[in-house]
Design an enzyme around this catalytic site. Structure first.
Site, PDB file in Angstrom:
ATOM      1  CG  HIS A 280      -1.927  -1.108   1.209  1.00 31.75           C
ATOM      2  ND1 HIS A 280      -3.250  -0.923   0.890  1.00 31.75           N
ATOM      3  CD2 HIS A 280      -1.783  -2.425   1.460  1.00 31.75           C
ATOM      4  CE1 HIS A 280      -3.883  -2.084   0.957  1.00 31.75           C
ATOM      5  NE2 HIS A 280      -3.017  -3.011   1.300  1.00 31.75           N
TER       6      HIS A 280
ATOM      7  CG  HIS B 275      -1.802  -4.112   5.770  1.00 29.97           C
ATOM      8  ND1 HIS B 275      -0.623  -4.180   5.050  1.00 29.97           N
ATOM      9  CD2 HIS B 275      -2.716  -4.833   5.073  1.00 29.97           C
ATOM     10  CE1 HIS B 275      -0.824  -4.900   3.958  1.00 29.97           C
ATOM     11  NE2 HIS B 275      -2.084  -5.318   3.953  1.00 29.97           N
TER      12      HIS B 275
ATOM     13  CG  ASP C 202      -3.913 -10.273  -0.482  1.00 29.69           C
ATOM     14  OD1 ASP C 202      -4.641  -9.329  -0.827  1.00 29.69           O
ATOM     15  OD2 ASP C 202      -2.790 -10.116   0.037  1.00 29.69           O
TER      16      ASP C 202
ATOM     17  N   GLY D 296       0.244  -8.823  -2.693  1.00 27.18           N
ATOM     18  CA  GLY D 296      -0.841  -9.770  -2.874  1.00 27.18           C
ATOM     19  C   GLY D 296      -0.314 -11.067  -3.451  1.00 27.18           C
TER      20      GLY D 296
END
Length: 393
Positions: free
Chosen positions: A144, A198, A277, A316
């Protein structure tokens, strides 16, 4: 016109166990009956004999509660046709029910993505939306974009939930951030799953989040502090609490088999949900792919951020759930029934769709996967229609 389809001669995996020489009867979009023995021929009926070539398995359609894309397409693109490409890709691999996961972005962009994905939810193509970020720890951001992260202020959390127009099913956040516990409580009040992930949270702070209403661990072990003997961190808290279901990515890259075995031993099959994911490269070859605003390079099937401050981070997966199922049984040594719970029944229960999906039972949607004796996918049916027609002789 054929009104009834009978699948006969396979091992049928039910919530109560495996039926040898089983028979599943489908009428319209639903399962009409489940039994054993040969099917009686009748008018308006198509019969598929699955007894040959070492036998076959019939298992419930897979349910993926955490998937970002596939087939070269991403749910974060905010484009309905691109989203449908990802949906069709995973359906062809046995995922008959899925939630679309977003990636950290600007709040207004995420709201626009949610508007598109909510329409697909209303159409029945998706089971809802999972917001993964932006309310996550900069210390555990993974794939991210760090500069887009923010604290989970309840007003911002509410903005995204409202933008989803009733389609928000889950939100991943780091509960140790300012506003974290308040946002967990808000999500619980709104009927949205609060997932811990996370995160750089401590053991004690994670317990507080669970007490506030968090019920899912986002890809347990990944993007959180390691389990240490004097600082157990979030992993121990999430594994030990019976109220929490843990997501696991069973692709052989994210988790060592011994770690997966540990999670099953502590949590049990009813508290484990296998997820992909997956990003856009699922079902595709190696190469460069977008993941939200970032570029990802896939090499030997492993996706990593290509550049920027998080370059090299796993981004992912390229996993599909049929592969996760086969690995669970043939590599991890799980009983087929436990694999079915982790891939179908448990995520269906969490998503609130267990009344129609997640198990093979009369009255439920005819969502099912046919596997051969080696656990390779040979057929997929969704709501009574073949997505992958089995070529069985």
């Amino acid at each position: 016109m054929v009104e009834r389809t009978v699948l006969a001669g396979a091992r049928v995996v039910l919530p109560t166990g495996v039926v040898e020489d089983g028979r599943v009867t489908v009428e319209g979009r639903r399962i009409a009956a489940i039994g054993s023995g040969a099917a009686n021929a009748s008018a308006g009926q198509a019969t598929l004999d699955l007894s040959g070539k070492g036998g076959h398995w019939i298992v419930p359609g897979f349910v993926d509660m955490h998937v970002h894309g596939g087939g070269g397409a991403s749910f974060s693109a905010g484009d309905p046709e691109e989203a449908l490409t990802a949906i069709r890709t995973h359906r062809a691999h046995g995922t008959t029910t899925m939630v679309a996961s977003t990636v950290t972005g600007d709040l207004d962009d995420l709201a626009r993505q949610a508007a598109v994905l909510s329409e697909l939810t209303e159409q029945g193509d998706l089971a809802g939306i999972h917001f993964e970020g932006p309310f996550i720890s900069p210390h555990r951001c993974g794939a991210h974009q760090p500069e887009l992260l923010r604290d989970p202020h309840p007003a911002d959390v509410r903005k995204l939930v409202d933008a989803a127009r009733g389609a928000a099913r889950m939100m991943t956040l780091a509960p140790e951030l300012a506003g974290g516990l308040e946002s967990v409580r808000l999500l619980a009040d709104l009927g949205v799953i609060a997932a811990v992930g996370h995160t750089d949270s401590s053991y004690e702070a994670t317990l507080d989040a669970i007490e506030a209403g968090a019920t899912v661990a986002t890809h347990l072990f990944n993007a959180m502090p390691s389990l240490l003997h004097r600082a157990p961190g979030p992993i121990a808290a999430l594994l030990e609490d019976e109220r929490v279901t843990v997501e696991l990515i069973n692709d052989g890259t994210h988790l060592h088999p011994a770690v997966l075995e540990l999670a099953f031993a502590r949590a049990g099959a009813d508290r484990v949900a296998f997820i992909t994911d997956a990003m856009g490269a699922a079902g595709m070859s190696d190469g460069m792919y977008p993941l939200g605003p970032m570029s990802v390079e896939v090499k030997d099937g492993v996706a990593r951020i290509a550049d920027g401050p998080t370059a090299g981070s796993i981004a992912g997966s390229t996993l599909t759930l049929d592969t996760a199922f086969k690995r669970a049984v043939t590599v991890d040594g799980l009983p087929v029934g436990d694999a079915v719970r982790a891939l179908s029944a448990t995520p269906a229960r969490l998503l609130g769709v267990a009344d129609r999906a997640g198990s093979l039972e009369p009255g439920k949607d005819a969502d099912l996967v046919i596997l051969d004796a080696s656990y390779d996918l040979v057929g997929v049916m969704r709501k009574g229609e073949w997505v992958v027609s089995p070529q069985v002789h």
